[in-house]
Design a protein around this motif. Structure first.
Motif, short mmCIF file in Angstrom:
data_model
loop_
_atom_site.label_atom_id
_atom_site.label_comp_id
_atom_site.label_asym_id
_atom_site.label_seq_id
_atom_site.Cartn_x
_atom_site.Cartn_y
_atom_site.Cartn_z
N PHE A 95 27.00 56.61 31.41
CA PHE A 95 26.87 57.97 31.93
C PHE A 95 28.14 58.77 31.66
O PHE A 95 28.09 59.90 31.13
N GLY A 96 29.29 58.20 32.01
CA GLY A 96 30.56 58.90 31.78
C GLY A 96 30.86 59.06 30.30
O GLY A 96 31.42 60.09 29.88
N MET A 97 30.49 58.07 29.51
CA MET A 97 30.74 58.15 28.07
C MET A 97 29.88 59.23 27.41
O MET A 97 30.35 59.96 26.52
N VAL A 98 28.63 59.34 27.84
CA VAL A 98 27.75 60.39 27.31
C VAL A 98 28.28 61.77 27.70
O VAL A 98 28.28 62.71 26.90
N LYS A 99 28.75 61.87 28.94
CA LYS A 99 29.33 63.14 29.40
C LYS A 99 30.47 63.56 28.49
O LYS A 99 30.57 64.72 28.06
N ASP A 100 31.35 62.62 28.15
CA ASP A 100 32.49 62.92 27.28
C ASP A 100 32.03 63.33 25.89
O ASP A 100 32.58 64.26 25.28
N LYS A 101 31.02 62.67 25.37
CA LYS A 101 30.51 62.97 24.03
C LYS A 101 29.91 64.38 23.98
O LYS A 101 30.10 65.11 23.00
N ILE A 102 29.18 64.76 25.01
CA ILE A 102 28.60 66.11 25.06
C ILE A 102 29.70 67.15 25.12
O ILE A 102 29.66 68.17 24.45
N GLU A 103 30.71 66.88 25.94
CA GLU A 103 31.79 67.84 26.16
C GLU A 103 32.62 68.05 24.89
O GLU A 103 33.28 69.09 24.75
N GLU A 104 32.60 67.11 23.98
CA GLU A 104 33.35 67.22 22.73
C GLU A 104 32.71 68.20 21.74
O GLU A 104 33.35 68.60 20.77
N GLN A 105 31.47 68.60 21.99
CA GLN A 105 30.78 69.50 21.07
C GLN A 105 31.35 70.91 21.16
O GLN A 105 31.64 71.40 22.25
N ASP A 106 31.49 71.56 20.01
CA ASP A 106 32.13 72.88 19.95
C ASP A 106 31.42 73.92 20.80
O ASP A 106 32.05 74.81 21.37
N HIS A 107 30.08 73.84 20.86
CA HIS A 107 29.32 74.88 21.57
C HIS A 107 29.13 74.57 23.06
O HIS A 107 28.40 75.28 23.75
N ILE A 108 29.81 73.54 23.54
CA ILE A 108 29.73 73.19 24.96
C ILE A 108 31.05 73.52 25.65
O ILE A 108 32.10 73.03 25.25
N LYS A 109 30.97 74.35 26.66
CA LYS A 109 32.17 74.75 27.41
C LYS A 109 32.65 73.62 28.32
O LYS A 109 33.82 73.25 28.33
N GLU A 110 31.72 73.07 29.09
CA GLU A 110 32.04 71.98 30.00
C GLU A 110 30.76 71.30 30.44
O GLU A 110 29.66 71.82 30.24
N VAL A 111 30.89 70.12 31.02
CA VAL A 111 29.74 69.39 31.54
C VAL A 111 30.02 69.08 33.01
O VAL A 111 30.98 68.36 33.33
N SER A 112 29.21 69.63 33.89
CA SER A 112 29.34 69.31 35.31
C SER A 112 28.41 68.14 35.61
O SER A 112 27.28 68.09 35.09
N VAL A 113 28.87 67.19 36.41
CA VAL A 113 28.10 65.96 36.61
C VAL A 113 27.85 65.65 38.08
O VAL A 113 28.66 65.95 38.95
N LYS A 114 26.69 65.04 38.32
CA LYS A 114 26.34 64.45 39.61
C LYS A 114 25.68 63.12 39.29
O LYS A 114 24.68 63.06 38.58
N ASN A 115 26.25 62.03 39.80
CA ASN A 115 25.73 60.71 39.51
C ASN A 115 25.24 60.04 40.80
O ASN A 115 26.03 59.75 41.69
N PHE A 116 23.92 59.82 40.87
CA PHE A 116 23.32 59.23 42.06
C PHE A 116 22.83 57.80 41.80
O PHE A 116 21.98 57.30 42.53
N GLY A 117 23.36 57.16 40.76
CA GLY A 117 23.01 55.78 40.49
C GLY A 117 23.50 54.87 41.61
O GLY A 117 24.62 55.04 42.11
N VAL A 118 22.69 53.90 42.01
CA VAL A 118 23.04 52.99 43.11
C VAL A 118 22.75 51.55 42.69
O VAL A 118 21.66 51.23 42.21
N LYS A 119 23.74 50.69 42.87
CA LYS A 119 23.57 49.27 42.54
C LYS A 119 22.43 48.66 43.34
O LYS A 119 22.31 48.86 44.54
N GLY A 120 21.56 47.94 42.65
CA GLY A 120 20.46 47.25 43.31
C GLY A 120 19.18 48.05 43.45
O GLY A 120 18.15 47.52 43.88
N HIS A 121 19.21 49.32 43.07
CA HIS A 121 18.03 50.15 43.28
C HIS A 121 16.88 49.76 42.36
O HIS A 121 17.04 49.50 41.17
N LYS A 122 15.69 49.73 42.97
CA LYS A 122 14.43 49.54 42.25
C LYS A 122 13.69 50.88 42.26
O LYS A 122 14.18 51.86 42.84
#
Length: 267
Positions: A72-99
């Motif tokens: 998730f964090g790595m994809v965020k960084d890759k998107i933010e590196e694009q010239d036409h992207i100003k910034e990427v705001s993130v919210k991560n609700f992943g939870v260990k053990g979730h089904k």
């Protein structure tokens, strides 16, 4: 002499009128030009992307000790590196053990609903713990039947998850990362697990493909036995930094096909 003076005055008046008309014409053209420039600037302006993560421990980034936050964090960084992207705001609700059942409940929380409503891209991993639950419940008598029974229940819950997301946001892209087999090292004597993983992935992909703004990203091939590098964390279940970087690469490859230019225009 008087006629000459009058003629000169008339000529001067006409000339002055012509200049004023020309200036007036120029003044009238400038706003249109400025509007066009402004519109072009807005179209080409760097975009702010709202990225939301939901699901299990893979979206949470468990196993990545590098501090990047998993795929998730790595994809965020890759998107933010694009010239036409100003910034990427993130919210991560992943939870260990979730089904899938836990994710259904998570999507009823106010903070999650708000983030989903505002999201441009939603990244999701879910299902690994659903399969793990079957393994634990049938550890001494594993066969195909309990997995296929649970698969139907899993698909119903996942369909409900997608319905809930679309109720709150019909425009966001949903990027679903498929399952891989984490049991190859722990349960090498059960190659049937590969068949189960493949069946779950195939059926999930078929369901996701019915949504024209949802993308299924296959990653099971990344974790096959013939891979030379160690890709698992010490728990032999979650990816390590290298494993997550491979997942992020596949996810970003899919995301690159998205038309980012439409973001910030449909909201």
């Amino acid at each position: 002499m008087k006629r000459k003076i009058v003629a000169i005055c008339i000529f001067g008046l006409l000339a002055a009128t012509g200049c004023m008309a020309e200036r007036t014409g120029n003044l009238g053209a400038e706003p249109d030009s400025e509007i066009n420039k402004q519109e072009a600037s807005e179209v080409n302006a760097p975009k702010t992307i709202k990225l939301v993560g939901i699901g299990d421990s893979l979206t949470k980034g468990i196993g990545d000790e590098s501090g990047h936050g998993g795929y998730f964090g790595m994809v965020k960084d890759k998107i933010e590196e694009q010239d036409h992207i100003k910034e990427v705001s993130v919210k991560n609700f992943g939870v260990k053990g979730h089904k899938t059942s836990n994710l259904q409940a998570k999507l009823q929380e106010e903070a999650v609903i708000k983030s989903v409503e505002e999201a441009d891209i939603i990244l999701m991993t879910i299902g690994g713990n659903d399969i793990m639950n079957v393994v634990r419940s049938n550890i001494f008598s594993l066969d195909f039947e309990p997995f296929r029974t649970e698969q139907k229940n899993y698909e119903k819950r996942l369909k409900d998850v997608f319905t809930t997301i679309r109720h709150h946001n019909s425009n966001a892209y949903i990027v679903f990362i498929g399952l891989y087999n984490p049991f190859q090292s722990m349960l090498p004597e059960l190659p049937e697990i590969n068949t189960i993983i493949n069946e779950w992935n195939v059926n999930t992909k078929q369901m996701i493909n019915k949504d024209d703004k949802a993308i299924f990203v296959s990653v099971d091939q990344l974790f096959s036995n013939d891979h030379d590098e160690r890709l698992f964390y010490k728990d032999e279940f979650h990816p390590n930094e290298k494993g997550y970087s491979l997942i992020a690469g596949e996810v970003f490859k899919a995301i690159k096909e998205i038309d980012f230019e439409r973001f910030n225009n449909e909201k």
